[in-house]
Write a protein that holds these residues in place. Structure first.
Motif, PDB file in Angstrom:
ATOM      1  N   LEU A  77       0.811  -1.219   0.000  1.00  0.00           N
ATOM      2  CA  LEU A  77       0.000   0.000   0.000  1.00  0.00           C
ATOM      3  C   LEU A  77       0.847   1.274   0.000  1.00  0.00           C
ATOM      4  O   LEU A  77       0.591   2.177  -0.811  1.00  0.00           O
ATOM      5  N   PRO A  78       1.852   1.407   0.874  1.00  0.00           N
ATOM      6  CA  PRO A  78       2.685   2.614   0.795  1.00  0.00           C
ATOM      7  C   PRO A  78       3.397   2.747  -0.545  1.00  0.00           C
ATOM      8  O   PRO A  78       3.577   3.860  -1.047  1.00  0.00           O
ATOM      9  N   GLN A  96       3.070   5.865  -3.236  1.00  0.00           N
ATOM     10  CA  GLN A  96       4.238   6.639  -3.654  1.00  0.00           C
ATOM     11  C   GLN A  96       4.532   6.490  -5.149  1.00  0.00           C
ATOM     12  O   GLN A  96       4.676   7.484  -5.855  1.00  0.00           O
ATOM     13  N   LEU A  97       4.627   5.256  -5.628  1.00  0.00           N
ATOM     14  CA  LEU A  97       4.981   5.020  -7.028  1.00  0.00           C
ATOM     15  C   LEU A  97       3.809   5.251  -7.973  1.00  0.00           C
ATOM     16  O   LEU A  97       3.992   5.742  -9.095  1.00  0.00           O
ATOM     17  N   GLY A  98       2.609   4.877  -7.518  1.00  0.00           N
ATOM     18  CA  GLY A  98       1.445   4.997  -8.392  1.00  0.00           C
ATOM     19  C   GLY A  98       0.733   6.329  -8.314  1.00  0.00           C
ATOM     20  O   GLY A  98       0.288   6.877  -9.331  1.00  0.00           O
ATOM     21  N   PHE A  99       0.607   6.866  -7.083  1.00  0.00           N
ATOM     22  CA  PHE A  99      -0.155   8.097  -6.891  1.00  0.00           C
ATOM     23  C   PHE A  99       0.735   9.329  -6.711  1.00  0.00           C
ATOM     24  O   PHE A  99       0.220  10.435  -6.588  1.00  0.00           O
ATOM     25  N   GLY A 100       2.040   9.133  -6.668  1.00  0.00           N
ATOM     26  CA  GLY A 100       2.955  10.258  -6.580  1.00  0.00           C
ATOM     27  C   GLY A 100       3.033  10.913  -5.214  1.00  0.00           C
ATOM     28  O   GLY A 100       3.470  12.059  -5.091  1.00  0.00           O
ATOM     29  N   MET A 101       2.655  10.211  -4.162  1.00  0.00           N
ATOM     30  CA  MET A 101       2.733  10.771  -2.815  1.00  0.00           C
ATOM     31  C   MET A 101       4.163  10.689  -2.281  1.00  0.00           C
ATOM     32  O   MET A 101       4.967   9.874  -2.749  1.00  0.00           O
ATOM     33  N   SER A 102       4.446  11.509  -1.301  1.00  0.00           N
ATOM     34  CA  SER A 102       5.728  11.398  -0.599  1.00  0.00           C
ATOM     35  C   SER A 102       5.634  10.288   0.436  1.00  0.00           C
ATOM     36  O   SER A 102       4.535   9.793   0.745  1.00  0.00           O
ATOM     37  N   ALA A 103       6.782   9.896   0.995  1.00  0.00           N
ATOM     38  CA  ALA A 103       6.783   8.854   2.020  1.00  0.00           C
ATOM     39  C   ALA A 103       5.994   9.298   3.244  1.00  0.00           C
ATOM     40  O   ALA A 103       5.291   8.495   3.873  1.00  0.00           O
ATOM     41  N   VAL A 104       6.087  10.593   3.578  1.00  0.00           N
ATOM     42  CA  VAL A 104       5.354  11.114   4.731  1.00  0.00           C
ATOM     43  C   VAL A 104       3.853  11.064   4.480  1.00  0.00           C
ATOM     44  O   VAL A 104       3.067  10.678   5.358  1.00  0.00           O
ATOM     45  N   GLN A 105       3.426  11.438   3.280  1.00  0.00           N
ATOM     46  CA  GLN A 105       1.996  11.394   2.946  1.00  0.00           C
ATOM     47  C   GLN A 105       1.466   9.964   2.977  1.00  0.00           C
ATOM     48  O   GLN A 105       0.377   9.709   3.509  1.00  0.00           O
ATOM     49  N   THR A 142      -1.487   5.266   5.891  1.00  0.00           N
ATOM     50  CA  THR A 142      -1.483   3.837   6.224  1.00  0.00           C
ATOM     51  C   THR A 142      -1.404   3.564   7.720  1.00  0.00           C
ATOM     52  O   THR A 142      -1.771   2.477   8.164  1.00  0.00           O
ATOM     53  N   PHE A 143      -0.947   4.534   8.511  1.00  0.00           N
ATOM     54  CA  PHE A 143      -0.809   4.278   9.951  1.00  0.00           C
ATOM     55  C   PHE A 143      -2.157   4.053  10.620  1.00  0.00           C
ATOM     56  O   PHE A 143      -2.229   3.455  11.696  1.00  0.00           O
ATOM     57  N   ILE A 144      -3.240   4.519   9.993  1.00  0.00           N
ATOM     58  CA  ILE A 144      -4.563   4.427  10.607  1.00  0.00           C
ATOM     59  C   ILE A 144      -4.992   2.975  10.774  1.00  0.00           C
ATOM     60  O   ILE A 144      -5.827   2.661  11.630  1.00  0.00           O
ATOM     61  N   SER A 196      -7.648  10.205  -6.908  1.00  0.00           N
ATOM     62  CA  SER A 196      -8.596  11.313  -6.762  1.00  0.00           C
ATOM     63  C   SER A 196      -9.547  11.142  -5.571  1.00  0.00           C
ATOM     64  O   SER A 196     -10.332  12.043  -5.282  1.00  0.00           O
ATOM     65  N   LEU A 197      -9.482  10.000  -4.889  1.00  0.00           N
ATOM     66  CA  LEU A 197     -10.375   9.778  -3.756  1.00  0.00           C
ATOM     67  C   LEU A 197     -10.075  10.763  -2.632  1.00  0.00           C
ATOM     68  O   LEU A 197      -8.906  11.044  -2.347  1.00  0.00           O
ATOM     69  N   PRO A 198     -11.118  11.280  -1.967  1.00  0.00           N
ATOM     70  CA  PRO A 198     -10.879  12.146  -0.803  1.00  0.00           C
ATOM     71  C   PRO A 198     -10.121  11.393   0.284  1.00  0.00           C
ATOM     72  O   PRO A 198     -10.301  10.179   0.450  1.00  0.00           O
ATOM     73  N   ALA A 199      -9.293  12.116   1.016  1.00  0.00           N
ATOM     74  CA  ALA A 199      -8.452  11.487   2.032  1.00  0.00           C
ATOM     75  C   ALA A 199      -9.273  10.780   3.096  1.00  0.00           C
ATOM     76  O   ALA A 199      -8.885   9.718   3.590  1.00  0.00           O
ATOM     77  N   TRP A 200     -10.453  11.320   3.428  1.00  0.00           N
ATOM     78  CA  TRP A 200     -11.243  10.721   4.508  1.00  0.00           C
ATOM     79  C   TRP A 200     -11.793   9.357   4.100  1.00  0.00           C
ATOM     80  O   TRP A 200     -11.942   8.470   4.945  1.00  0.00           O
TER      81      TRP A 200
END
Length: 233
Positions: A51-52, A56-65, A70-72, A117-121
């Motif tokens: 998932l992380p 990162q690779l698929g959605f272009g997020m940073s490691a922090v994002q 995923t911590f939830i 594009s999914l909302p974060a919540w």
């Protein structure tokens, strides 16, 4: 494979082996931690790895994002632990595992539907839900695995349990990495590669159901208290 075979034969013949493989003759331990528990551990543990990477690779997020999302799952797992004694007491190990395994398998496969594009919540709610049902699965198999272990076997059981758990996690990550590399063709993995892999991992998790169907309602009843609950009613 050759070394593992030699080691297994030695452990079966030695008087005081480091790993007592004879414990696998105990049916509830074998089902909850090898045939069934092994498969769902392979499927569920892969999510923590995949998932992380997809974020990162698929959605272009940073490691922090990616980590912030995923911590939830860990929070969902932790909260569910408080309710597990009551759930197991009410329904018993067999009913919980037979019901929860298809649900958690669908949740693993459902990560294939994630969109950037999914909302974060929505993403957080889904990962939290996965953490809850993953906790139900692992708490059930973990408690059932020692339900028929005699007091004098607990020390040897703990060693074997730890080694098998680490082995299952290692197989999970190794298999997921190998399949991802294969799907990516040696290049960088795409979102579609992750989607296919989540479907495969969901199917692996679902296969554990065939093992749990071999359980009886009485298995682990003295640990869950399910039999006492039935007698009260």
């Amino acid at each position: 494979i050759a070394i593992l075979t030699v080691a297994a034969l030695y452990c079966l013949r030695a008087r005081n082996p480091l790993l007592d493989l004879k414990l696998l003759r105990i049916r509830t331990f074998r089902i909850s931690f090898l045939t069934g528990g092994g498969l769902d551990t392979i499927g569920l543990s892969s999510v923590v790895f995949l998932l992380p990477l997809m974020f990162q690779l698929g959605f272009g997020m940073s490691a922090v994002q990616a980590g912030s999302l995923t911590f939830i799952a860990a929070i969902g797992s932790l909260l569910m632990r408080f309710f597990m004694p009551r759930i197991l007491n009410r329904f018993g190990f067999r009913r919980v595992l037979v019901t929860n395994t298809p649900v958690v398998a669908c949740l693993v496969a459902g990560f294939a539907l994630m969109q950037a594009s999914l909302p974060a919540w929505i993403v957080l709610a889904y990962i939290f839900t996965f953490g809850v049902f993953r906790s139900v699965q692992w708490a059930s198999t973990g408690n059932l695995s020692y339900s028929d272990i005699a007091p004098e076997q607990l020390a040897r059981f703990s060693a074997l349990y730890y080694i098998l758990w680490q082995l299952a996690v290692a197989i999970s990550v190794g298999l997921a990495a190998a399949l991802l590399s294969l799907l990516a063709g040696g290049g960088q993995a795409s979102v579609n590669d992750f989607r296919i892999l989540f479907l495969i991992e969901g199917l692996i998790t679902l296969c554990a159901l065939f093992a749990y169907l071999r359980l009886t309602p009485q298995d682990g009843a003295h640990v869950s208290g399910h039999g006492a609950h039935m007698n009260t009613e």
